[in-house]
Motif scaffolding. Sequence first.
Motif, mmCIF file in Angstrom:
data_model
loop_
_atom_site.group_PDB
_atom_site.id
_atom_site.type_symbol
_atom_site.label_atom_id
_atom_site.label_comp_id
_atom_site.label_asym_id
_atom_site.label_seq_id
_atom_site.Cartn_x
_atom_site.Cartn_y
_atom_site.Cartn_z
ATOM 1 N N ILE A 164 -0.632 -1.003 0.473
ATOM 2 C CA ILE A 164 -1.600 -0.342 1.341
ATOM 3 C C ILE A 164 -2.874 -0.415 0.578
ATOM 4 C CG2 ILE A 164 -2.290 1.714 2.604
ATOM 5 C CD1 ILE A 164 0.308 0.627 3.548
ATOM 6 N N ILE A 165 -3.993 -1.084 1.170
ATOM 7 C CA ILE A 165 -5.197 -0.792 0.582
ATOM 8 C C ILE A 165 -6.455 -0.449 1.216
ATOM 9 C CG2 ILE A 165 -4.379 -3.096 -0.943
ATOM 10 C CD1 ILE A 165 -6.303 -4.568 1.092
ATOM 11 N N GLY A 166 -7.639 -0.244 0.605
ATOM 12 C CA GLY A 166 -8.595 0.524 1.129
ATOM 13 C C GLY A 166 -9.661 -0.663 1.946
ATOM 14 N N LYS A 167 -9.071 -1.034 3.081
ATOM 15 C CA LYS A 167 -9.724 -2.136 3.610
ATOM 16 C C LYS A 167 -10.386 -1.704 4.919
ATOM 17 C CE LYS A 167 -5.246 -2.772 5.943
ATOM 18 N NZ LYS A 167 -3.907 -3.812 6.244
ATOM 19 N N THR A 168 -11.092 -2.744 5.890
ATOM 20 C CA THR A 168 -11.735 -2.368 7.019
ATOM 21 C C THR A 168 -10.814 -1.700 7.943
ATOM 22 O OG1 THR A 168 -12.942 -4.395 6.760
ATOM 23 C CG2 THR A 168 -12.782 -3.270 8.891
ATOM 24 N N GLY A 169 -11.349 -0.521 8.279
ATOM 25 C CA GLY A 169 -10.713 0.341 9.563
ATOM 26 C C GLY A 169 -9.749 1.469 8.822
ATOM 27 N N VAL A 170 -9.990 1.358 7.461
ATOM 28 C CA VAL A 170 -9.265 2.441 6.766
ATOM 29 C C VAL A 170 -10.131 3.278 5.856
ATOM 30 C CG1 VAL A 170 -7.636 2.988 4.850
ATOM 31 C CG2 VAL A 170 -7.231 1.300 6.545
ATOM 32 N N ASN A 171 -10.458 4.755 6.018
ATOM 33 C CA ASN A 171 -11.346 5.276 5.308
ATOM 34 C C ASN A 171 -11.199 5.346 3.863
ATOM 35 O OD1 ASN A 171 -12.753 6.320 7.665
ATOM 36 N ND2 ASN A 171 -12.377 8.395 7.467
ATOM 37 N N LYS A 172 -12.275 4.887 3.218
ATOM 38 C CA LYS A 172 -12.261 5.173 1.595
ATOM 39 C C LYS A 172 -13.406 5.151 1.209
ATOM 40 C CE LYS A 172 -10.453 3.095 -2.606
ATOM 41 N NZ LYS A 172 -10.255 1.955 -3.432
ATOM 42 N N ARG A 173 -13.787 6.310 0.362
ATOM 43 C CA ARG A 173 -15.112 6.759 -0.347
ATOM 44 C C ARG A 173 -15.403 5.695 -1.198
ATOM 45 N NH1 ARG A 173 -17.901 12.109 -0.232
ATOM 46 N NH2 ARG A 173 -19.431 11.945 -1.513
ATOM 47 N N ALA A 174 -16.453 5.161 -1.458
ATOM 48 C CA ALA A 174 -16.696 3.912 -2.133
ATOM 49 C C ALA A 174 -17.034 4.710 -3.491
ATOM 50 C CB ALA A 174 -18.051 3.188 -1.638
ATOM 51 N N GLY A 175 -16.563 3.855 -4.556
ATOM 52 C CA GLY A 175 -16.812 4.008 -5.990
ATOM 53 C C GLY A 175 -16.295 5.386 -6.690
ATOM 54 N N GLU A 176 -15.241 6.193 -5.839
ATOM 55 C CA GLU A 176 -14.667 7.195 -6.485
ATOM 56 C C GLU A 176 -13.272 7.181 -6.319
ATOM 57 O OE1 GLU A 176 -16.147 11.064 -5.521
ATOM 58 O OE2 GLU A 176 -18.154 10.222 -4.541
ATOM 59 N N LEU A 177 -12.651 7.693 -7.183
ATOM 60 C CA LEU A 177 -11.157 7.679 -7.345
ATOM 61 C C LEU A 177 -10.493 8.977 -6.988
ATOM 62 C CD1 LEU A 177 -8.786 5.874 -8.311
ATOM 63 C CD2 LEU A 177 -9.211 6.763 -10.917
ATOM 64 N N GLY A 178 -9.273 8.903 -6.137
ATOM 65 C CA GLY A 178 -8.532 9.858 -5.896
ATOM 66 C C GLY A 178 -7.549 9.760 -4.796
ATOM 67 N N ILE B 73 4.898 16.387 -9.522
ATOM 68 C CA ILE B 73 4.216 15.601 -8.743
ATOM 69 C C ILE B 73 4.459 14.060 -8.825
ATOM 70 C CG2 ILE B 73 1.723 15.085 -8.365
ATOM 71 C CD1 ILE B 73 2.067 17.910 -7.887
ATOM 72 N N GLU B 74 4.512 13.450 -7.859
ATOM 73 C CA GLU B 74 4.447 12.001 -7.646
ATOM 74 C C GLU B 74 3.246 11.682 -6.780
ATOM 75 O OE1 GLU B 74 7.339 8.626 -5.464
ATOM 76 O OE2 GLU B 74 7.085 10.613 -4.568
ATOM 77 N N ILE B 75 2.635 10.553 -7.565
ATOM 78 C CA ILE B 75 1.805 9.604 -6.839
ATOM 79 C C ILE B 75 2.103 8.285 -6.649
ATOM 80 C CG2 ILE B 75 -0.578 8.791 -7.071
ATOM 81 C CD1 ILE B 75 -1.524 11.165 -8.793
ATOM 82 N N LYS B 76 2.068 7.683 -5.306
ATOM 83 C CA LYS B 76 2.594 6.681 -4.974
ATOM 84 C C LYS B 76 1.786 5.798 -4.116
ATOM 85 C CE LYS B 76 5.384 8.424 -1.150
ATOM 86 N NZ LYS B 76 6.756 8.529 -0.488
ATOM 87 N N VAL B 77 1.756 4.530 -3.887
ATOM 88 C CA VAL B 77 1.201 3.646 -2.799
ATOM 89 C C VAL B 77 1.968 4.119 -1.547
ATOM 90 C CG1 VAL B 77 0.782 1.334 -1.989
ATOM 91 C CG2 VAL B 77 0.607 1.758 -4.457
ATOM 92 N N ALA B 78 0.955 4.243 -0.426
ATOM 93 C CA ALA B 78 1.418 4.858 0.500
ATOM 94 C C ALA B 78 0.364 4.645 2.020
ATOM 95 C CB ALA B 78 1.907 6.313 0.654
ATOM 96 N N GLU B 79 0.857 4.610 2.818
ATOM 97 C CA GLU B 79 -0.125 4.649 3.898
ATOM 98 C C GLU B 79 -0.885 5.837 4.146
ATOM 99 O OE1 GLU B 79 0.143 4.487 8.976
ATOM 100 O OE2 GLU B 79 1.936 4.419 7.555
ATOM 101 N N ALA C 103 -1.714 7.267 -2.526
ATOM 102 C CA ALA C 103 -2.862 6.371 -2.927
ATOM 103 C C ALA C 103 -2.934 5.107 -2.491
ATOM 104 C CB ALA C 103 -2.748 6.633 -4.250
ATOM 105 N N PHE C 104 -4.292 4.507 -2.546
ATOM 106 C CA PHE C 104 -4.525 3.042 -2.233
ATOM 107 C C PHE C 104 -3.799 2.411 -3.061
ATOM 108 C CE2 PHE C 104 -7.923 4.920 0.091
ATOM 109 C CZ PHE C 104 -7.606 5.061 1.451
ATOM 110 N N GLU C 105 -3.389 1.006 -2.659
ATOM 111 C CA GLU C 105 -2.784 0.311 -3.722
ATOM 112 C C GLU C 105 -3.653 -0.192 -5.022
ATOM 113 O OE1 GLU C 105 -0.131 -3.809 -3.663
ATOM 114 O OE2 GLU C 105 -1.852 -3.984 -2.686
ATOM 115 N N GLU C 106 -4.987 -0.450 -4.810
ATOM 116 C CA GLU C 106 -5.930 -0.665 -5.879
ATOM 117 C C GLU C 106 -6.307 0.119 -6.762
ATOM 118 O OE1 GLU C 106 -8.673 -0.312 -2.271
ATOM 119 O OE2 GLU C 106 -6.709 -0.486 -2.636
ATOM 120 N N ASP C 107 -5.887 1.623 -6.284
ATOM 121 C CA ASP C 107 -6.133 3.002 -7.111
ATOM 122 C C ASP C 107 -5.006 3.381 -7.915
ATOM 123 O OD1 ASP C 107 -8.891 2.767 -6.042
ATOM 124 O OD2 ASP C 107 -8.505 4.405 -4.573
ATOM 125 N N ILE C 108 -3.809 2.652 -7.724
ATOM 126 C CA ILE C 108 -2.839 3.447 -8.220
ATOM 127 C C ILE C 108 -2.680 3.205 -10.065
ATOM 128 C CG2 ILE C 108 -1.028 1.459 -8.130
ATOM 129 C CD1 ILE C 108 -0.144 4.966 -7.326
#
Length: 320
Positions: free
Chosen positions: A4-18, A124-130, A82-87
């Motif tokens: 799951i990545i931050g791609k077109t059609g998916v909300n993602k705040r540019a330049g910030e990690l969370g 706490i768990e952080i994982k790649v997810a929709e 989290a988005f895949e590219e952020d994990i």
Amino acid sequence: MTAIIGKTGVNKRAGELGIHSMDSFTMVVPNLSEAGKFYGAFGLDVREEGEGLGLYTFGAAHRWGYLGEGSRKKLNYLSFGAFEEDIALLRQRIERAGVRLVDAPLSALEKDGFWFYDPFGILIEIKVAEKVSPDVKMDFSMTSAPAGKMASVQRSKAGKVYPKRLAHILVFTPSVSETIRFYSQMLGLRISDRSGDGICFMHGIHGSDHHLVAFAKSHAPGLHHVSWDVSDINQIGLGAMQMADKGFNQGWGMGRHVLGSNYFHYVRDPWGSYCEYSSDIDYIPVNHDWKSGDYPPEDSIYLWGPEIPGDFVHNYEVDT
């Protein structure tokens, strides 16, 4: 692992990690049969999975919660998506801060994420997810009927209330200020509003409701409530009646909150925590910088509604 990545059609705040979502929660309860009756009456799709129960909303594949059985009620862990590219970046940030990673618990149904404890022992768990946090404010209706038309229906024809999604979770913590610091620095959450060290509400940076997680002061961690989104005030009222008809008539509501603005009705479960029917909560878009406030207690809980029960904020997870 799901990609799951931050791609077109998916909300993602540019330049910030969370993280982007509260993905799910896992809890132990003393009696799975009672739990199944409670959550089924509430309108959730309760499924037997492994040695426990999965909590779903009807018509959706996402598992919002999982219940195991133990000697007493206990919040096991919270999972954030989290988005895949952020994990890898999130993991790196957390390790550099000196937070020790731990193995996934044996009870975990999936073990793809990475795991750690917050300062007060919440796993706490952080994982790649929709992304399951909404990308827009949810629809809300308060329409009536024109003159000469009946606006309501007979109670026998009203139908059952079925929540649409998990909205947020409120957790007890010994220090609201320390919790804000940890979850903002480690998970990238932002504070929406607070009332001193009594309660705080935090949202996701990639677009979310006013809060996807909240924290209330107690001497120990624990789960206070899980909130579920419904479409309107009528659904909240019908849900309250639906639960009362099944014998679950303890709780608080109907009312309207101040911080978050949502309409609510809380129903107490057999072990002292709550499920909330919620509707029309404030929404914080992906590129909006919400101006947070610090409000006195009388301006931080509810705008209108019945008096709060005396034990509403009692942590029954540690005090029976």
